[in-house]
Design a protein around this motif. Sequence first.
Motif, mmCIF file in Angstrom:
data_model
loop_
_atom_site.group_PDB
_atom_site.id
_atom_site.type_symbol
_atom_site.label_atom_id
_atom_site.label_comp_id
_atom_site.label_asym_id
_atom_site.label_seq_id
_atom_site.Cartn_x
_atom_site.Cartn_y
_atom_site.Cartn_z
ATOM 1 N N LYS A 161 0.829 -1.314 -0.264
ATOM 2 C CA LYS A 161 -0.052 0.106 -0.224
ATOM 3 C C LYS A 161 0.744 1.237 0.103
ATOM 4 O O LYS A 161 0.623 2.018 -0.578
ATOM 5 N N LYS A 162 2.018 1.077 0.760
ATOM 6 C CA LYS A 162 2.797 2.402 0.973
ATOM 7 C C LYS A 162 3.508 2.746 -0.551
ATOM 8 O O LYS A 162 3.669 3.723 -0.764
ATOM 9 N N ALA A 163 3.813 1.515 -1.046
ATOM 10 C CA ALA A 163 4.384 1.855 -2.570
ATOM 11 C C ALA A 163 3.686 2.238 -3.529
ATOM 12 O O ALA A 163 3.854 3.110 -4.356
ATOM 13 N N ALA A 164 2.167 1.749 -3.426
ATOM 14 C CA ALA A 164 1.302 2.623 -4.307
ATOM 15 C C ALA A 164 0.734 4.062 -3.938
ATOM 16 O O ALA A 164 0.709 4.743 -4.989
ATOM 17 N N VAL B 224 1.009 6.569 -6.884
ATOM 18 C CA VAL B 224 -0.352 6.942 -7.345
ATOM 19 C C VAL B 224 -0.717 8.376 -7.161
ATOM 20 O O VAL B 224 -0.410 9.065 -6.088
ATOM 21 N N LYS B 225 -0.967 9.084 -8.337
ATOM 22 C CA LYS B 225 -1.250 10.632 -8.525
ATOM 23 C C LYS B 225 -2.609 10.810 -8.402
ATOM 24 O O LYS B 225 -3.276 10.077 -9.326
ATOM 25 N N VAL C 134 -10.268 10.219 -2.985
ATOM 26 C CA VAL C 134 -10.053 9.877 -4.585
ATOM 27 C C VAL C 134 -8.835 8.891 -4.443
ATOM 28 O O VAL C 134 -8.486 7.732 -5.127
ATOM 29 N N LEU C 135 -7.511 9.230 -3.479
ATOM 30 C CA LEU C 135 -6.574 8.350 -3.684
ATOM 31 C C LEU C 135 -7.034 7.026 -3.017
ATOM 32 O O LEU C 135 -6.567 5.994 -3.479
ATOM 33 N N ASN C 136 -7.701 6.989 -2.030
ATOM 34 C CA ASN C 136 -8.229 5.690 -1.550
ATOM 35 C C ASN C 136 -8.966 4.849 -2.501
ATOM 36 O O ASN C 136 -8.746 3.518 -2.429
ATOM 37 N N GLN C 137 -9.729 5.381 -3.144
ATOM 38 C CA GLN C 137 -10.439 4.838 -4.264
ATOM 39 C C GLN C 137 -9.741 4.058 -5.256
ATOM 40 O O GLN C 137 -9.851 2.980 -5.743
ATOM 41 N N LYS C 138 -8.631 5.008 -5.549
ATOM 42 C CA LYS C 138 -7.561 4.535 -6.619
ATOM 43 C C LYS C 138 -6.928 3.171 -5.939
ATOM 44 O O LYS C 138 -6.445 2.226 -6.924
ATOM 45 N N LEU C 139 -6.669 3.313 -4.826
ATOM 46 C CA LEU C 139 -5.780 2.223 -4.137
ATOM 47 C C LEU C 139 -6.585 0.850 -3.902
ATOM 48 O O LEU C 139 -6.204 -0.107 -3.768
ATOM 49 N N GLN C 140 -7.819 1.031 -4.120
ATOM 50 C CA GLN C 140 -8.780 -0.157 -3.960
ATOM 51 C C GLN C 140 -8.779 -0.909 -5.225
ATOM 52 O O GLN C 140 -9.290 -2.094 -5.202
ATOM 53 N N ILE D 295 -2.446 -1.516 -7.765
ATOM 54 C CA ILE D 295 -1.491 -1.962 -6.846
ATOM 55 C C ILE D 295 -0.547 -2.895 -7.746
ATOM 56 O O ILE D 295 0.472 -2.787 -7.601
ATOM 57 N N GLN D 296 -1.142 -3.498 -8.825
ATOM 58 C CA GLN D 296 -0.396 -4.540 -9.671
ATOM 59 C C GLN D 296 0.547 -3.807 -10.317
ATOM 60 O O GLN D 296 1.568 -4.143 -10.598
ATOM 61 N N THR D 297 0.257 -2.728 -10.992
ATOM 62 C CA THR D 297 1.245 -2.116 -11.792
ATOM 63 C C THR D 297 2.278 -1.478 -10.914
ATOM 64 O O THR D 297 3.409 -1.515 -11.512
ATOM 65 N N VAL D 298 2.143 -0.859 -9.700
ATOM 66 C CA VAL D 298 3.158 -0.488 -8.924
ATOM 67 C C VAL D 298 4.014 -1.544 -8.595
ATOM 68 O O VAL D 298 5.138 -1.375 -8.684
#
Length: 295
Positions: free
Chosen positions: A112-115, A119-120, A240-246, A251-254
């Motif tokens: 999660k921290k990596a993502a 993620v922007k 919005v960031l949390n939505q992207k992280l879901q 996550i897989q791309t990162v």
Amino acid sequence: MKKVAIALAAATTLFALSACNNADSEVVVETKAGNITKDEFYQAMKDRFGEDTLTELVHEKVLSEKYEVSDKEIQTEFDKYKTQLGAQFTSMVEMQGEDVVKQILKVDLLRKKAAEEEVKVTDEDLKAYYDTLEGKVKASHILVADEATAKEVKDKLAAGEKFEDLAKELSTDTGSAQNGGELGWFGKGQMVKEFEDAAFKLKEGEVSAPVKTDYGYHIIKVTETVKPFDEMKESLKDEVLNQKLQLPETIQTVLDKEMDDANIEVKDEDLKDLFKEPEAEKKTDTETEADTEEK
């Protein structure tokens, strides 16, 4: 929840595989029918859980170079899942052991921290999300079984106790209680009528009198209402960031990028391609780049 359950199932061999990684023919079990060696033991565990376990180990090794997860963060995550899953989580801990469960949660936190680092959130993302909030309010609630308890909650709030703390302590809605009673944004028609009628009469920051529904008695607090975009822009970034992280693909791309940068080479012949991008995907990417250049 499902992801955690799967991860915990694979974690049974997390430490055992690494312990046997330097396997030789040393005997680990003796029987009248014959012995079982470390080589056999390692191979059996690798066949069953090898890919999942090796992925966990490599992710931890690589991501720990750039990101740090504290014991406090792991414990917070542990307590969160304990509240969410209840007896199911307790059974997992009993079967796998608390150390193994916390190891898996640590790796998830590292991912999660990596993502979060990569993620922007753009202004376009924020405006698109803002547009979905029209006609909605953001609220929290404390749900209790009877009117007498609801009145006690109101008295405690009047005495200065925090709404979030009382929700965690007293609310019977376990899904929202762990988040201080937060329900998020909702519009008309999404809640039962009695709850909705009370919520949409409140101003931002106001707390309702006890509201009776079929679920019990609710104390409702409207925590935010829709204001002009420029006023809300900053406060919406975390949502919005949390939505992207879901999104699993986020996550897989990162992770794919982090693993590629780490120059991983798996020495085990059976698992050597675990971190390699499939040829079909490489071909597709190459073809896409070529098509872009042609255009």
